[in-house]
Design a protein around this motif. Structure first.
Motif, mmCIF file in Angstrom:
data_model
loop_
_atom_site.group_PDB
_atom_site.id
_atom_site.type_symbol
_atom_site.label_atom_id
_atom_site.label_comp_id
_atom_site.label_asym_id
_atom_site.label_seq_id
_atom_site.Cartn_x
_atom_site.Cartn_y
_atom_site.Cartn_z
ATOM 1 N N ALA A 36 4.345 -8.654 -15.461
ATOM 2 C CA ALA A 36 4.220 -8.415 -14.020
ATOM 3 C C ALA A 36 4.463 -9.706 -13.235
ATOM 4 O O ALA A 36 5.097 -9.683 -12.166
ATOM 5 N N VAL A 37 3.964 -10.826 -13.754
ATOM 6 C CA VAL A 37 4.204 -12.114 -13.102
ATOM 7 C C VAL A 37 5.690 -12.435 -13.110
ATOM 8 O O VAL A 37 6.269 -12.851 -12.090
ATOM 9 N N ASP A 39 8.141 -10.308 -13.330
ATOM 10 C CA ASP A 39 8.806 -9.351 -12.437
ATOM 11 C C ASP A 39 8.734 -9.824 -10.986
ATOM 12 O O ASP A 39 9.728 -9.787 -10.251
ATOM 13 N N THR A 40 7.529 -10.261 -10.578
ATOM 14 C CA THR A 40 7.323 -10.684 -9.194
ATOM 15 C C THR A 40 8.170 -11.903 -8.866
ATOM 16 O O THR A 40 8.844 -11.959 -7.824
ATOM 17 N N CYS A 41 8.160 -12.891 -9.742
ATOM 18 C CA CYS A 41 8.918 -14.108 -9.484
ATOM 19 C C CYS A 41 10.420 -13.855 -9.523
ATOM 20 O O CYS A 41 11.176 -14.420 -8.715
ATOM 21 N N ARG A 43 11.856 -11.112 -8.639
ATOM 22 C CA ARG A 43 12.192 -10.419 -7.381
ATOM 23 C C ARG A 43 12.217 -11.394 -6.204
ATOM 24 O O ARG A 43 13.159 -11.372 -5.398
ATOM 25 N N ILE A 44 11.204 -12.254 -6.077
ATOM 26 C CA ILE A 44 11.173 -13.205 -4.966
ATOM 27 C C ILE A 44 12.375 -14.142 -5.037
ATOM 28 O O ILE A 44 13.016 -14.441 -4.017
ATOM 29 N N SER A 84 2.599 -15.552 -3.445
ATOM 30 C CA SER A 84 2.623 -14.976 -4.790
ATOM 31 C C SER A 84 1.511 -15.540 -5.669
ATOM 32 O O SER A 84 1.202 -14.973 -6.725
#
Length: 610
Positions: A36-37, A39-41, A43-44, A84
Motif C-alpha cells: 500500500a505504501v 502504491d501510494t508513492c 501514484r503521487i 503522505s
C-alpha cells in the motif's frame, strides 16, 4: 520489466523484507501494508512529479532580492509528499511516524527520484531531522526534528565554504558565545555565527514556514584563535526564523541571508544557494550574527554531521540509480518503436525488406543491457544497504554489529558506483536515441545533466576512494572487509552448485582474491602517498566486484524461485548476471594492476608538463 516489478522482487523475494514484520517494531505491518505504501508513492510520483520534470528544469528558481520563487508544481508535489507521511515513514508512532522498515522507505522514495529528482530533493530534511534525533537534546528533537518530519519545516546541511570546498578542516565560519548565560538557553548553548556557506541545497525557498540549517563552525580558543584542522569544528542549529522553546515562530528573522543562487548543469528545480551567516542584514536583538544552538559537544561537530552525511550518501546513490533507470526506460521504449536499418542475412542486407526496429540490432541490445545491468544492480545494492540499516536498528546484537561493519565498507561504494556507472547508463540512453537524444524533445539529455551532479554530491570520487582504501578496509584491523569477503564467499559457495551460475561463481572468487592481494600490496610499503595514488582505480575494481556479487546473488535467488527460467523476469536477472561477468568484471584487472604496482605515473607527473 517495470520499476514496480523490480522493486517487488528485490524487496520481497531477494531481501525478504516481509520477514522484518516478525520484529516488534514492525509488527503492525505485512505484505499488504508495504504494498500500500509503494502504491501510494508510485501514484503521487506519477501524478505530481513526473509530468512536471521538464517544467522545473526550464523554470528555474528565481530570486528577486527578497524571496525565492518556485513553480506551483513544486509546491503541490512537496505538499502531496508531506501529506503522505513519507517524511516520517521510519519514525516512531508517538511522533507521527509509521515505523516502516528503512528498506521500504528507500524503495518507496525511488519512485520520486525516478519521476523528478530535482522536485523530490527532500532527503536532506529527513537526514537533518534524523541527525537531531541521534545527537540533539530532547527539546531540540521536539522543536526542530518533529516539525521537519511533519513537513511544516525543512532542513539543510551547511558544510562547504567558498574557499574550502570539500576540505572541512579549512572551515572558517566562527561561532562565539552569545553573551552571558549563553549556556542556559533551553534550546541549547547559544552562539553567534559569522561566515559563508556554499552549495547549500534548498537553502532558501517558501515551501515551508521555516528552514532549519545545520551548520559546521569553529569555536575560537581562549585566545580567540580558530583551532587548526577539524578538532575545533562544532555543529549548530541555525533556524531561518527565530523560534521559542515551545517551537513557535517569534516573528523575528535570524541573521541568515541569501547571497545568491547557483545555476547548475542539472537539478535545476532545486534551489542551490550561497548563504551569508551574520552579515548584519537581519540583526537579532539589535546585533549582527546568526543565532545558533549547539548540537552535541563542542569540537565534536564533524562526528555528528557524519551521521547525516552517510545517510545522504546512500540517498545520492539512490538518486543516481533512479536517474539512470529513468534513462534506461526511456531508451528502451524508444528502441522498441524506432524503425531503422534492415537485418543482415546470409546474402547481406535486402534493401527491399521492411525496416527493423533498432532494438533488434545487437549493439543496441548491448547498450540497453548495459543500462539494465548497471541500474538494476545499483538498485539492489542500495536496497541491500537499506536493509543493513534495518538490521543495525532492530536486529540482534551480533546482526547489528555486522550491519555496522558492512555499512562502513559499502557506503563509499553505495555513493560512488551508481554516480559513475548509472551516469554512463544515461550516456548510453542518449546514444540509443541517436541525434534525437541531444535534443530537448526527449528527456534523456536532462537525465544525464541531472545525474552528472551526483559524482560530486556528498564527496567526490577521490574523497570516497581515499575513505575506502585509506580508512574503511583497514579500520578495526580489517573486520569490515573480512566480513564482506565472508558474505561474498557464501554466495560463491551457494552458486557453485547451480550449473548456469558456477562459472560466474568461480570468476567472483578470483576477483575477490585479486582485490585482497591489491589491498595488501597497496599498503605493503606503509607509505600513504604510494597506497592512495591509485585509490580511485581501487574503488572502481572494488565496486565492480561488489556489483558482481550482487548480481550473482540476485540471479541465484531468481533461479531458486524459477529453476527452469520460465519467466522473462528470471531470464532478465540471469542474463544481466551473465552480461556483468562477461563484459564488466574483467575490467578490474587493469584497475588493480596499477594499484598492486603502486604506479606513481599520475602522482609524479610534473605540473609544467600538462
Amino acid at each position: 520489466m517495470t520499476l514496480r516489478t523490480t522493486l517487488d522482487f528485490l524487496l520481497h523475494d531477494w531481501l525478504d523484507t516481509t520477514g522484518l514484520t516478525s520484529r516488534e517494531r514492525f509488527a503492525d505491518h505485512n505484505r499488504e501494508t508495504i504494498d500500500a505504501v509503494l502504491d501510494t508513492c508510485e501514484r503521487i510520483a506519477r501524478e505530481k512529479y513526473a509530468p512536471f520534470n521538464r517544467l522545473v528544469d526550464t523554470q528555474e528558481p528565481h530570486f528577486d532580492g527578497e524571496k525565492v520563487t518556485l513553480p506551483k508544481a513544486t509546491h503541490d508535489a512537496f505538499k502531496a509528499y508531506a501529506e503522505s507521511g513519507m517524511l516520517s515513514a521510519a519514525q516512531d508512532y508517538d511522533i507521527g511516524g509509521m515505523q516502516l522498515p528503512y528498506s521500504v522507505e528507500a524503495a518507496a522514495n525511488a519512485f520520486f527520484a525516478c519521476a523528478s529528482v530535482s522536485i523530490g530533493s527532500s532527503l536532506l530534511s529527513v537526514g537533518n531531522a534524523n541527525l537531531l534525533m541521534a545527537h540533539g537534546t530532547e527539546l531540540q528533537k521536539q522543536v526542530f526534528a518533529h516539525k521537519e518530519f511533519s513537513g511544516q519545516w525543512s532542513g539543510t546541511m551547511c558544510l562547504s565554504e567558498p574557499q574550502a570546498g570539500s576540505s572541512l578542516s579549512d572551515v572558517a565560519t566562527r561561532a562565539v558565545p552569545d553573551g552571558e548565560g549563553f549556556e542556559s538557553d533551553p534550546l541549547g548553548a547559544r552562539y553567534r555565527l559569522r561566515g559563508n556557506k556554499m552549495w547549500i541545497s534548498s537553502g532558501e525557498h517558501e515551501l515551508t514556514e521555516n528552514i532549519v540549517h545545520l551548520v559546521l563552525a569553529k569555536i575560537p580558543d581562549a585566545d580567540g584563535k580558530l583551532i587548526p584542522g577539524t578538532r575545533g569544528i562544532s555543529l549548530f542549529i541555525v533556524p531561518k526564523k527565530m523560534v521559542n522553546a515551545q517551537g513557535e515562530l517569534t516573528g523575528v528573522r535570524n541573521d541568515v541571508a541569501l547571497a545568491g543562487l547557483n545555476h547548475k548543469l542539472g537539478w535545476r528545480g532545486t534551489t542551490n544557494t550561497l548563504l551569508n551567516f551574520g552579515e548584519g542584514k537581519f540583526p537579532v536583538d539589535g546585533q549582527a550574527g546568526a543565532v545558533g544552538y549547539l548540537v552535541g559537544q563542542p569540537g565534536k561537530g564533524l562526528a555528528c554531521m557524519f551521521h547525516m552525511m552517510n545517510e545522504a550518501r546512500i540517498g545520492v546513490g539512490i538518486a543516481a540509480t533512479m536517474l539512470g533507470m529513468a534513462g534506461y526506460y526511456a531508451s528502451l521504449d524508444y528502441a522498441k518503436g524506432r524503425p531503422q536499418g534492415r537485418p543482415i542475412t546470409g546474402a547481406g542486407k535486402d534493401a527491399a525488406a521492411p525496416q527493423t526496429r533498432i532494438i533488434e540490432h545487437a549493439d543496441v541490445k548491448r547498450m540497453l543491457l548495459t543500462q539494465k545491468a548497471y541500474c538494476e544492480g545499483a538498485l539492489a545494492l542500495e536496497l541491500y544497504c537499506a536493509r543493513l540499516i534495518d538490521e543495525q536498528h532492530t536486529g540482534s546484537a551480533q546482526d547489528a554489529e555486522e550491519a555496522r561493519l558492512l555499512l562502513e565498507v559499502l557506503t563509499p561504494i553505495a555513493k560512488s558506483w551508481p554516480s559513475e556507472w548509472c551516469l554512463e547508463a544515461n550516456s548510453l540512453a542518449i546514444q540509443v536515441h541517436g541525434g534525437y537524444g541531444y535534443t530537448r524533445d526527449f528527456p534523456v539529455e536532462q537525465y544525464w545533466r541531472d545525474n552528472r551532479l551526483n559524482m560530486i554530491h556528498e564527496g567526490t570520487h577521490g574523497i570516497q576512494a581515499m575513505d575506502l582504501l585509506g580508512r574503511k578496509v583497514l579500520m578495526e584491523e580489517g573486520k569490515g572487509l573480512t566480513l564482506l569477503s565472508h558474505r561474498i564467499m557464501a554466495t560463491v559457495n551457494r552458486c557453485n552448485g547451480i550449473p548456469v551460475l558456477a562459472p560466474h561463481a568461480k570468476a567472483l572468487a578470483r576477483a575477490l582474491q585479486d582485490v585482497g592481494v591489491a589491498t595488501q600490496k597497496a599498503w605493503s610499503t606503509g607509505v600513504p602517498g604510494e597506497a592512495l595514488a591509485n585509490a580511485v582505480p581501487y574503488m572502481q575494481a572494488f565496486g565492480h566486484t561488489v556489483l558482481a556479487w550482487i548480481w550473482l546473488d540476485v540471479a541465484g535467488c531468481a533461479l531458486d524461485n524459477d529453476p527452469q527460467q520460465e519467466s522473462l523476469v528470471t531470464q532478465g536477472h540471469v542474463g544481466c548476471a551473465k552480461f556483468f561477468f562477461h563484459y564488466e568484471l574483467p575490467k578490474i584487472n587493469a584497475w588493480l594492476g596499477v594499484v598492486q604496482s603502486r604506479d606513481l605515473t599520475c602522482a609524479t607527473f610534473p605540473e609544467g608538463a600538462f
